[in-house]
Design an enzyme around this catalytic site. Structure first.
Site, PDB file in Angstrom:
ATOM      1  N   ASP A 182      34.151  67.496 -22.954  1.00  0.00           N
ATOM      2  CA  ASP A 182      34.637  67.753 -24.313  1.00  0.00           C
ATOM      3  C   ASP A 182      34.683  69.264 -24.555  1.00  0.00           C
ATOM      4  O   ASP A 182      33.643  69.918 -24.629  1.00  0.00           O
ATOM      5  CB  ASP A 182      33.716  67.060 -25.328  1.00  0.00           C
ATOM      6  CG  ASP A 182      34.277  67.126 -26.743  1.00  0.00           C
ATOM      7  OD1 ASP A 182      35.231  67.897 -26.973  1.00  0.00           O
ATOM      8  OD2 ASP A 182      33.756  66.399 -27.617  1.00  0.00           O
TER       9      ASP A 182
ATOM     10  N   HIS B 219      28.283  58.749 -12.608  1.00  0.00           N
ATOM     11  CA  HIS B 219      29.298  57.751 -12.986  1.00  0.00           C
ATOM     12  C   HIS B 219      30.445  57.758 -11.969  1.00  0.00           C
ATOM     13  O   HIS B 219      30.893  56.702 -11.524  1.00  0.00           O
ATOM     14  CB  HIS B 219      29.873  58.062 -14.369  1.00  0.00           C
ATOM     15  CG  HIS B 219      28.896  57.891 -15.505  1.00  0.00           C
ATOM     16  ND1 HIS B 219      28.041  56.817 -15.598  1.00  0.00           N
ATOM     17  CD2 HIS B 219      28.659  58.655 -16.605  1.00  0.00           C
ATOM     18  CE1 HIS B 219      27.321  56.925 -16.713  1.00  0.00           C
ATOM     19  NE2 HIS B 219      27.667  58.047 -17.343  1.00  0.00           N
TER      20      HIS B 219
ATOM     21  N   HIS C 279      24.508  53.789 -16.651  1.00  0.00           N
ATOM     22  CA  HIS C 279      23.295  54.385 -17.228  1.00  0.00           C
ATOM     23  C   HIS C 279      22.021  53.704 -16.759  1.00  0.00           C
ATOM     24  O   HIS C 279      22.012  52.522 -16.431  1.00  0.00           O
ATOM     25  CB  HIS C 279      23.393  54.366 -18.752  1.00  0.00           C
ATOM     26  CG  HIS C 279      24.387  55.365 -19.245  1.00  0.00           C
ATOM     27  ND1 HIS C 279      25.143  55.180 -20.369  1.00  0.00           N
ATOM     28  CD2 HIS C 279      24.752  56.567 -18.742  1.00  0.00           C
ATOM     29  CE1 HIS C 279      25.930  56.232 -20.540  1.00  0.00           C
ATOM     30  NE2 HIS C 279      25.720  57.084 -19.553  1.00  0.00           N
TER      31      HIS C 279
ATOM     32  N   HIS D 218      25.127  64.333 -14.403  1.00  0.00           N
ATOM     33  CA  HIS D 218      25.138  62.992 -14.987  1.00  0.00           C
ATOM     34  C   HIS D 218      26.506  62.319 -14.783  1.00  0.00           C
ATOM     35  O   HIS D 218      26.585  61.180 -14.318  1.00  0.00           O
ATOM     36  CB  HIS D 218      24.799  63.096 -16.478  1.00  0.00           C
ATOM     37  CG  HIS D 218      24.911  61.799 -17.222  1.00  0.00           C
ATOM     38  ND1 HIS D 218      23.813  60.996 -17.454  1.00  0.00           N
ATOM     39  CD2 HIS D 218      25.980  61.166 -17.762  1.00  0.00           C
ATOM     40  CE1 HIS D 218      24.216  59.919 -18.122  1.00  0.00           C
ATOM     41  NE2 HIS D 218      25.526  59.991 -18.328  1.00  0.00           N
ATOM     42  N   GLU D 219      27.557  63.039 -15.101  1.00  0.00           N
ATOM     43  CA  GLU D 219      28.901  62.449 -14.996  1.00  0.00           C
ATOM     44  C   GLU D 219      29.234  62.096 -13.551  1.00  0.00           C
ATOM     45  O   GLU D 219      29.889  61.087 -13.289  1.00  0.00           O
ATOM     46  CB  GLU D 219      29.958  63.400 -15.565  1.00  0.00           C
ATOM     47  CG  GLU D 219      29.809  63.680 -17.061  1.00  0.00           C
ATOM     48  CD  GLU D 219      29.719  62.423 -17.912  1.00  0.00           C
ATOM     49  OE1 GLU D 219      30.376  61.417 -17.584  1.00  0.00           O
ATOM     50  OE2 GLU D 219      28.972  62.436 -18.907  1.00  0.00           O
TER      51      GLU D 219
ATOM     52  N   HIS E  11      43.292  63.108 -25.350  1.00  0.00           N
ATOM     53  CA  HIS E  11      43.655  63.894 -24.173  1.00  0.00           C
ATOM     54  C   HIS E  11      44.257  63.048 -23.066  1.00  0.00           C
ATOM     55  O   HIS E  11      44.107  63.348 -21.884  1.00  0.00           O
ATOM     56  CB  HIS E  11      42.447  64.690 -23.680  1.00  0.00           C
ATOM     57  CG  HIS E  11      41.266  63.826 -23.330  1.00  0.00           C
ATOM     58  ND1 HIS E  11      40.375  63.371 -24.266  1.00  0.00           N
ATOM     59  CD2 HIS E  11      40.859  63.324 -22.148  1.00  0.00           C
ATOM     60  CE1 HIS E  11      39.459  62.629 -23.669  1.00  0.00           C
ATOM     61  NE2 HIS E  11      39.736  62.574 -22.372  1.00  0.00           N
TER      62      HIS E  11
ATOM     63  N   CYS F  41       9.077  51.765 -18.450  1.00  0.00           N
ATOM     64  CA  CYS F  41       9.217  52.311 -17.104  1.00  0.00           C
ATOM     65  C   CYS F  41       8.021  53.150 -16.697  1.00  0.00           C
ATOM     66  O   CYS F  41       6.916  52.753 -16.882  1.00  0.00           O
ATOM     67  CB  CYS F  41      10.481  53.123 -16.986  1.00  0.00           C
ATOM     68  SG  CYS F  41      11.614  52.828 -18.310  1.00  0.00           S
TER      69      CYS F  41
ATOM     70  N   ARG G 151      29.212  68.027 -30.502  1.00  0.00           N
ATOM     71  CA  ARG G 151      28.083  67.092 -30.352  1.00  0.00           C
ATOM     72  C   ARG G 151      28.566  65.674 -30.085  1.00  0.00           C
ATOM     73  O   ARG G 151      29.706  65.467 -29.708  1.00  0.00           O
ATOM     74  CB  ARG G 151      27.160  67.148 -31.565  1.00  0.00           C
ATOM     75  CG  ARG G 151      26.905  68.600 -32.033  1.00  0.00           C
ATOM     76  CD  ARG G 151      25.526  68.796 -32.523  1.00  0.00           C
ATOM     77  NE  ARG G 151      24.567  68.433 -31.489  1.00  0.00           N
ATOM     78  CZ  ARG G 151      23.282  68.676 -31.560  1.00  0.00           C
ATOM     79  NH1 ARG G 151      22.793  69.253 -32.606  1.00  0.00           N
ATOM     80  NH2 ARG G 151      22.481  68.336 -30.599  1.00  0.00           N
TER      81      ARG G 151
ATOM     82  N   GLY H 237      34.850  65.814 -31.146  1.00  0.00           N
ATOM     83  CA  GLY H 237      34.469  67.092 -31.736  1.00  0.00           C
ATOM     84  C   GLY H 237      33.080  67.485 -31.284  1.00  0.00           C
ATOM     85  O   GLY H 237      32.495  66.814 -30.428  1.00  0.00           O
TER      86      GLY H 237
ATOM     87  N   GLY I 127      40.401  57.248 -11.282  1.00  0.00           N
ATOM     88  CA  GLY I 127      39.083  56.872 -10.766  1.00  0.00           C
ATOM     89  C   GLY I 127      38.298  58.096 -10.312  1.00  0.00           C
ATOM     90  O   GLY I 127      38.845  58.947  -9.627  1.00  0.00           O
TER      91      GLY I 127
ATOM     92  N   GLY J  17      43.799  56.835  -8.628  1.00  0.00           N
ATOM     93  CA  GLY J  17      44.306  57.436  -9.866  1.00  0.00           C
ATOM     94  C   GLY J  17      43.228  58.212 -10.595  1.00  0.00           C
ATOM     95  O   GLY J  17      42.612  59.098 -10.015  1.00  0.00           O
TER      96      GLY J  17
ATOM     97  N   ASP K 179      37.420  60.637 -11.947  1.00  0.00           N
ATOM     98  CA  ASP K 179      37.684  61.875 -12.697  1.00  0.00           C
ATOM     99  C   ASP K 179      36.646  62.101 -13.789  1.00  0.00           C
ATOM    100  O   ASP K 179      36.094  61.155 -14.338  1.00  0.00           O
ATOM    101  CB  ASP K 179      39.083  61.845 -13.316  1.00  0.00           C
ATOM    102  CG  ASP K 179      40.174  61.904 -12.249  1.00  0.00           C
ATOM    103  OD1 ASP K 179      39.819  61.951 -11.051  1.00  0.00           O
ATOM    104  OD2 ASP K 179      41.360  61.893 -12.610  1.00  0.00           O
TER     105      ASP K 179
HETATM  106  C1  0D3 Z   1      26.772  61.669 -23.429  1.00  0.00           C
HETATM  107  O1  0D3 Z   1      27.641  62.361 -23.907  1.00  0.00           O
HETATM  108  C2  0D3 Z   1      26.837  61.224 -22.008  1.00  0.00           C
HETATM  109  C3  0D3 Z   1      26.760  62.429 -21.105  1.00  0.00           C
HETATM  110  C4  0D3 Z   1      25.393  62.859 -20.687  1.00  0.00           C
HETATM  111  C5  0D3 Z   1      24.251  62.070 -20.803  1.00  0.00           C
HETATM  112  C6  0D3 Z   1      23.037  62.514 -20.336  1.00  0.00           C
HETATM  113  C7  0D3 Z   1      22.915  63.769 -19.749  1.00  0.00           C
HETATM  114  C8  0D3 Z   1      24.046  64.552 -19.657  1.00  0.00           C
HETATM  115  C9  0D3 Z   1      25.277  64.103 -20.115  1.00  0.00           C
HETATM  116  C10 0D3 Z   1      28.140  60.485 -21.880  1.00  0.00           C
HETATM  117  S1  0D3 Z   1      28.384  59.707 -20.315  1.00  0.00           S
HETATM  118  N1  0D3 Z   1      25.699  61.255 -24.110  1.00  0.00           N
HETATM  119  C11 0D3 Z   1      25.490  61.570 -25.526  1.00  0.00           C
HETATM  120  C12 0D3 Z   1      24.625  62.801 -25.665  1.00  0.00           C
HETATM  121  O2  0D3 Z   1      23.693  62.988 -24.927  1.00  0.00           O
HETATM  122  C13 0D3 Z   1      24.877  60.406 -26.239  1.00  0.00           C
HETATM  123  N2  0D3 Z   1      24.988  63.632 -26.654  1.00  0.00           N
HETATM  124  C14 0D3 Z   1      24.315  64.868 -26.953  1.00  0.00           C
HETATM  125  C15 0D3 Z   1      22.946  64.775 -27.473  1.00  0.00           C
HETATM  126  O3  0D3 Z   1      22.301  65.795 -27.587  1.00  0.00           O
HETATM  127  N3  0D3 Z   1      22.425  63.610 -27.777  1.00  0.00           N
HETATM  128 ZN    ZN Z   2      38.982  61.492 -20.912  1.00  0.00          ZN
HETATM  129 ZN    ZN Z   3      26.807  58.709 -19.129  1.00  0.00          ZN
HETATM  130 CA    CA Z   4      31.646  65.804 -28.542  1.00  0.00          CA
END
Ligand code: 0D3
Ligand code: ZN
Ligand code: ZN
Ligand code: CA
Length: 474
Positions: free
Chosen positions: A205, A229, A235, A225-226, A175, A99, A185, A183, A199, A197, A201
């Site tokens: 963690d 989505h 992504h 980021h979320e 959940h 890129c 990380r 858990g 959708g 529904g 949301d």
């Molecule tokens: C995630 O958990 C994404 C969330 C995310 C991705 C990029 C920027 C902010 C939030 C799930 S949709 N990704 C994992 C992650 O980044 C792979 N984990 C923590 C790490 O430090 N790698």
């Molecule tokens: Zn969930």
């Molecule tokens: Zn993501």
């Molecule tokens: Ca986690």
């Protein structure tokens, strides 16, 4: 256990390259030192691999598994066989030009390109995290939403009760959906594509440490980021994009959508067009003139038509001073026409309805909050309210919609039983439909088409009919 501790000083002296060297692959050919270096740089840059210096001796084993983990992440992203090894195919992909080239589309969508049909999207915070102050959580979400609403014609409104398009919550492990968290990380959060529904949301963690500052994960960055989505983006391959799959947050000030994110969201929702008031003021003295809504706010009657409002101030016993302005001047959050409005003088609050949303206004020009009209208990068939008026003597608010009206009990916070009823049945002398209404002393002034009806609600009859725009001095 003991054995492991013995190994630490030895492992601790290993450099990252050596860790990569020891990965279980064909050791005679792969990887060459220059490839190891390339892979190291690649994983550091795009997969947040921490440089060797930070890995203390105690964590060297996890560094080795981190490298493997990072390679796996990268392989998953590119749809390669997930081995965790620096195999030739993986190396080949790493060597491909990445890129950085503008005009390359890196964003992508869900199958079928789901998106929100209505560009005004409601959100609600169903569960907070104990990691942060409530107001910091709200600020993080507001900032994250603003990134997207600045890039495309989207508006976000926080609702406090009832239903919302996007519901934010924090949860750990299992959940209630098919995606239990893992858990600390690993996965930080997940979000559902636009839809009914669940959708839209977003679940965070709760086993992560959420923060408004530096330590832990930035709630703002992850929410940004979320929300991508939630709005319909999956992504992106562009490492500078917010929609890139991995968290790599540095500092709040420079955190912004990349060109790729903007192109993605605009492909779904169109380009942001800054709404400038271009609509001409309605011709108030036209014989066909009618109102959209009317309300008393403090000592002023406020009339609405299209995006305009007129305010008539009462001084002592006569009406004077008529002011005209764009509704958005006094009600910045309201950008469309107003359907209905009512006030509760005892509370010093006015409620303004547009479509299926309502705003609570405390004094014109003050920050307002919003909700969904369905919180009142309207049938889902009701798309908007035509007129509303509060009768302080009974504590009831009357809503007119189409040919029916509802009666709402403000104290019990629910619709009275037996409603809706036909306007024609209970309001003798009033046409089938009502555009606007306000109450003044013992009378309710109802507007229908070009006429204004003074209705005495104790005697249940119309006592006077004048033209609607005579209120504006015509
Ligand atoms: C995630 O958990 C994404 C969330 C995310 C991705 C990029 C920027 C902010 C939030 C799930 S949709 N990704 C994992 C992650 O980044 C792979 N984990 C923590 C790490 O430090 N790698
Ligand atoms: Zn969930
Ligand atoms: Zn993501
Ligand atoms: Ca986690």
């Amino acid at each position: 256990m003991e054995l492991l501790w013995l190994w630490i000083p030895v492992l601790g002296s290993l450099v990252l390259a050596e860790v990569l060297w020891t990965l279980p692959i064909d050791q005679d050919q792969w990887p060459r030192p220059e490839d190891v270096e390339l892979a190291q740089g690649y994983l550091t840059r795009f997969y947040n691999l921490s440089p060797r210096g930070r890995a203390s001796g105690r964590r060297i084993r996890s560094t080795s598994s981190t490298v493997e983990q990072k390679i796996r992440e990268m392989q998953t992203f590119f749809g390669l066989r997930e081995t965790g090894d620096l195999d030739p195919t993986t190396l080949h992909v790493m060597k491909e030009p990445r890129c950085g080239v503008p005009d390359v589309e890196n964003f992508s969508f869900y199958p079928g390109k789901p998106k929100w049909k209505n560009h005004t999207i409601t959100y609600m915070i169903a569960k907070y995290t104990p990691d942060m102050k409530r107001e910091d959580v709200e600020q993080a979400f507001r900032s994250a939403l603003k990134l997207w609403s600045d890039a495309a014609p989207l508006r976000f409104i926080q609702v406090k009760h009832g239903k919302a398009d996007i519901v934010f919550s924090f949860a750990r492990r299992t959940h209630g959906d098919f995606f239990p968290f893992d858990g600390p990380r690993g996965v930080l959060a997940h979000a559902f594509q636009p839809g009914q529904g669940t959708g839209g949301d977003v679940h965070f963690d709760e086993d992560e440490t959420w923060t408004a500052g530096r330590q832990g994960y930035s709630l703002f960055a992850v929410a940004a980021h979320e929300l991508g989505h939630s709005l319909g983006l999956t992504h992106s391959r562009d490492p500078s994009a917010v929609m890139y799959p991995n968290y790599r947050y540095q500092s709040g000030a420079q955190y912004a959508l990349a060109k790729d994110d903007v192109l993605g969201i605009q492909t779904l929702y169109g380009k942001e067009t800054r709404k400038v008031e271009t609509q001409p003021a309605p011709k108030k003295c036209d014989p066909n003139f009618s109102f959209d809504a009317a309300v008393m706010i403090e000592n002023e009657i406020v009339f609405f038509k299209n995006r305009y409002m007129w305010m008539r101030t009462m001084q002592t016993t006569y009406w004077n001073r008529l002011r005209e302005s764009h509704s958005s001047t006094y009600l910045p959050s309201i950008s469309s026409h107003v359907d209905a409005a009512y006030d509760i003088p005892a509370k010093g609050v006015a409620y303004i309805f547009t479509g299926h949303k309502y705003w609570v206004v405390r004094e014109l020009k003050m920050k307002s909050h919003a909700g969904s009209i369905y919180e009142y208990g309207f049938s889902s068939q009701v798309r908007q309210v035509d007129a509303a008026v509060h009768i302080s003597e009974s504590g009831k608010t009357v809503f007119f919609t189409g040919e029916v009206y509802y009666r709402y009990d403000e104290r019990r916070r629910r619709m009275d039983a037996g409603f809706p009823r036909l306007i024609q049945t209970d309001w003798p002398g009033i046409p089938r439909r009502v555009d606007a209404a306000f109450k003044l002393d013992g009378s309710i002034f109802l507007f229908s088409g070009t006429q204004s009806y003074q209705y005495d609600f104790r005697q249940n009859r119309v006592v006077k009919i004048i033209s609607a725009n005579s209120w504006l001095g015509c």
